[in-house]
Design a protein around this motif. Sequence first.
Motif, short mmCIF file in Angstrom:
data_model
loop_
_atom_site.label_atom_id
_atom_site.label_comp_id
_atom_site.label_asym_id
_atom_site.label_seq_id
_atom_site.Cartn_x
_atom_site.Cartn_y
_atom_site.Cartn_z
N ALA A 122 0.86 -1.19 0.00
CA ALA A 122 0.00 0.00 0.00
C ALA A 122 0.89 1.24 0.00
O ALA A 122 2.12 1.14 0.21
CB ALA A 122 -0.93 -0.01 1.21
N PHE A 123 0.26 2.38 -0.23
CA PHE A 123 0.97 3.65 -0.40
C PHE A 123 0.23 4.66 0.47
O PHE A 123 -0.98 4.88 0.26
CB PHE A 123 0.87 4.02 -1.88
N ALA A 124 0.92 5.22 1.46
CA ALA A 124 0.23 6.08 2.42
C ALA A 124 0.78 7.50 2.36
O ALA A 124 1.85 7.79 2.92
CB ALA A 124 0.38 5.50 3.82
N ALA A 134 -0.27 17.83 -0.68
CA ALA A 134 0.51 16.73 -0.11
C ALA A 134 1.64 17.23 0.79
O ALA A 134 2.01 16.56 1.76
CB ALA A 134 1.08 15.88 -1.25
N ALA A 135 2.17 18.40 0.51
CA ALA A 135 3.32 18.90 1.29
C ALA A 135 2.92 19.30 2.71
O ALA A 135 3.79 19.53 3.55
CB ALA A 135 3.96 20.08 0.58
N ALA A 136 1.62 19.36 2.98
CA ALA A 136 1.16 19.77 4.32
C ALA A 136 1.03 18.59 5.27
O ALA A 136 0.52 18.74 6.37
CB ALA A 136 -0.18 20.50 4.19
N LEU A 176 9.75 22.49 6.87
CA LEU A 176 10.48 22.37 5.59
C LEU A 176 9.54 22.07 4.42
O LEU A 176 9.97 22.02 3.27
CB LEU A 176 11.53 21.24 5.68
N ARG A 177 8.26 21.86 4.69
CA ARG A 177 7.25 21.48 3.67
C ARG A 177 7.80 20.39 2.75
O ARG A 177 8.20 19.34 3.23
CB ARG A 177 6.77 22.72 2.88
N THR A 178 7.85 20.64 1.44
CA THR A 178 8.23 19.55 0.52
C THR A 178 9.62 18.99 0.83
O THR A 178 9.87 17.81 0.64
CB THR A 178 8.21 20.04 -0.95
N ALA A 235 7.07 10.84 -4.26
CA ALA A 235 5.60 10.69 -4.33
C ALA A 235 5.06 11.28 -5.63
O ALA A 235 4.20 10.68 -6.30
CB ALA A 235 4.95 11.35 -3.13
N MET A 236 5.57 12.45 -6.01
CA MET A 236 5.09 13.09 -7.24
C MET A 236 5.44 12.25 -8.47
O MET A 236 4.62 12.05 -9.37
CB MET A 236 5.71 14.49 -7.40
N ASN A 237 6.67 11.73 -8.49
CA ASN A 237 7.09 10.88 -9.61
C ASN A 237 6.22 9.64 -9.73
O ASN A 237 5.86 9.22 -10.82
CB ASN A 237 8.55 10.41 -9.39
N GLU A 363 -5.87 9.66 -6.38
CA GLU A 363 -4.60 9.80 -7.12
C GLU A 363 -4.55 11.10 -7.93
O GLU A 363 -4.06 11.15 -9.05
CB GLU A 363 -4.31 8.55 -7.96
N GLY A 364 -5.10 12.14 -7.30
CA GLY A 364 -5.10 13.47 -7.90
C GLY A 364 -6.47 13.80 -8.49
O GLY A 364 -6.90 13.18 -9.46
N THR A 365 -7.14 14.78 -7.87
CA THR A 365 -8.46 15.18 -8.35
C THR A 365 -8.35 15.76 -9.77
O THR A 365 -7.25 16.10 -10.23
CB THR A 365 -9.03 16.29 -7.44
N1 COS Z 1 7.80 15.30 -10.48
C1 COS Z 1 8.99 15.60 -9.87
N2 COS Z 1 9.13 16.66 -9.05
C2 COS Z 1 8.05 17.43 -8.83
C3 COS Z 1 6.80 17.15 -9.41
C4 COS Z 1 6.72 16.06 -10.28
N3 COS Z 1 5.57 15.73 -10.86
N4 COS Z 1 5.91 18.08 -9.00
C5 COS Z 1 6.59 18.91 -8.18
N5 COS Z 1 7.88 18.50 -8.08
C6 COS Z 1 8.94 19.15 -7.33
C7 COS Z 1 9.07 20.59 -7.79
O1 COS Z 1 9.92 20.71 -8.90
C8 COS Z 1 9.63 21.26 -6.55
O2 COS Z 1 11.01 21.00 -6.50
P1 COS Z 1 12.02 22.16 -6.01
O3 COS Z 1 11.55 22.55 -4.64
O4 COS Z 1 13.34 21.48 -6.03
O5 COS Z 1 11.90 23.28 -6.99
C9 COS Z 1 8.99 20.49 -5.39
O6 COS Z 1 8.60 19.22 -5.95
C10 COS Z 1 7.79 21.19 -4.83
O7 COS Z 1 6.86 21.38 -5.87
P2 COS Z 1 5.70 22.46 -5.80
O8 COS Z 1 6.28 23.76 -5.31
O9 COS Z 1 5.00 22.46 -7.11
O10 COS Z 1 4.79 21.87 -4.64
P3 COS Z 1 3.32 22.26 -4.21
O11 COS Z 1 3.24 22.15 -2.74
O12 COS Z 1 2.91 23.55 -4.87
O13 COS Z 1 2.40 21.05 -4.75
C11 COS Z 1 1.07 19.78 -6.30
C12 COS Z 1 2.30 20.66 -6.04
C13 COS Z 1 -0.24 20.45 -5.95
C14 COS Z 1 1.15 19.52 -7.79
C15 COS Z 1 1.22 18.46 -5.49
O14 COS Z 1 1.06 18.70 -4.11
C16 COS Z 1 0.24 17.39 -5.92
O15 COS Z 1 0.40 16.75 -6.95
N6 COS Z 1 -0.81 17.16 -5.12
C17 COS Z 1 -1.74 16.07 -5.35
C18 COS Z 1 -1.40 14.92 -4.49
C19 COS Z 1 -2.29 13.77 -4.77
O16 COS Z 1 -2.40 13.29 -5.87
N7 COS Z 1 -2.92 13.25 -3.71
C20 COS Z 1 -3.67 12.08 -3.79
C21 COS Z 1 -2.97 11.06 -2.96
S1 COS Z 1 -2.98 9.44 -3.53
S2 COS Z 1 -4.82 8.85 -3.35
#
Ligand code: COS
Length: 382
Positions: A122-124, A134-136, A176-178, A235-237, A363-365
């Motif tokens: 699973a992925f949490a 997600a960064a919060a 530190l957020r992200t 997580a983003m990747n 997995e992202g609205t």
């Molecule tokens: N791939 C690789 N790196 C990424 C990335 C991606 N897709 N998206 C962002 N990053 C990196 C950015 O480049 C940035 O790096 P640096 O700090 O080195 O410049 C860092 O991550 C922070 O990115 P960003 O400032 O864009 O972060 P935000 O807090 O603004 O959030 C979103 C970006 C909203 C796009 C992100 O939080 C997101 O995708 N949220 C959805 C999460 C989700 O899908 N939740 C469902 C959970 S699973 S059911």
Amino acid sequence: MDFELTEQQRLFRQTVRDFARKEVAPHASEIDEHERFPAELVRKIADLGLFGLSIPPAYGGHGGTLLEATIAMEELSWACPSTALAWGVCISLYGSSLLKGGDEEQKKRFLTPVASGQHLGAFALSEASCGSDAAALRCHARRDGEGYVLNGAKYWISNGAEADYVVVYTTVDPALRTKGITAFVVEKGARGFSVGKLERKMGIRGTSTAELIFDDCRVPAANRLGPDGAGFRLAMNVLDASRIGIGAQALGIAQAAYDAALGYAKQRQAFGQPLAGFQAIQWMLADMATDLDAARLLLYRVATMVDKGVPFIKEACMAKLFATEMAERVCSKAMQVHGGVGYVKGSVVERCYRDQRVTSIYEGTSEIQRLTMARQLLAEGG
Ligand code: COS
């Protein structure tokens, strides 16, 4: 441009389709009705070898392409989207967290048992107070000697109740957020780790959606994926590509609803002829077929882009956004074709209508897909 599947891909699709329709589909209604995790179907999917899809042979898998995984998700979701999700989480969200973030030792330890389907992953990431942002997240990891101590809770975790291994995204410092987000593999049975509340849901009712609780849960540093602070990018990747799977899930559900509507329209008589004789119904069927075809093309295109190793984030967002919103349109029309017969419990389109709804949320609205896409478009516009 070649829009045809290869002979091998067609054969793969036929194998999964035959399996899904014969072994899985007959149980979908009962699984939904009783909110039952389909353990026996998960075992059969393992016997078919699908848990090893996308996972290299070095870690117990059979490799394979994302296009094949997309096709498998579509076919399994046609039959039972809950069963499809239980499998999909293991190979995409869990499997790619390890593949992209783990070292050799971690991949061998934590991927191999899941690639065989004997154990589940699973992925949490999400928490009660953060999903899209997600960064919060607040689940905290404190360094303590040779390991870390985790405290906090995760919410809405698919497979959470059954998983043997969970990739947990924590923060070593919320300020530190992200840059503070750090991922660990936590094993079932670890002291201080427990499964909390299970959500009751509108759809996808056969897969658990669990709260995971970490109460002074000690995790060895050897379970950390990458260095402190590498978790957000990981997580983003992972989500970038896993979203294609959710688009494929929506496509499979919508195809099932369409197939039911087409069959019903040919068979049901009204005013002295089959429903299919009325232009109002014909136009609905034509719109549904167009929607399905467009979604499939977007999904197969982006899966092929991933397989070729070319940048794909924008196209993945487009495919997920379109396919999941398409599923709502198609399932709604499929119910309209059925009339009252479709609205009652036990009808396939009633279940499809409920099952598809979450695909434009998890997995992202849709809003996150648009936001991510818009950022890319604006950056390209230079
Ligand atoms: N791939 C690789 N790196 C990424 C990335 C991606 N897709 N998206 C962002 N990053 C990196 C950015 O480049 C940035 O790096 P640096 O700090 O080195 O410049 C860092 O991550 C922070 O990115 P960003 O400032 O864009 O972060 P935000 O807090 O603004 O959030 C979103 C970006 C909203 C796009 C992100 O939080 C997101 O995708 N949220 C959805 C999460 C989700 O899908 N939740 C469902 C959970 S699973 S059911």
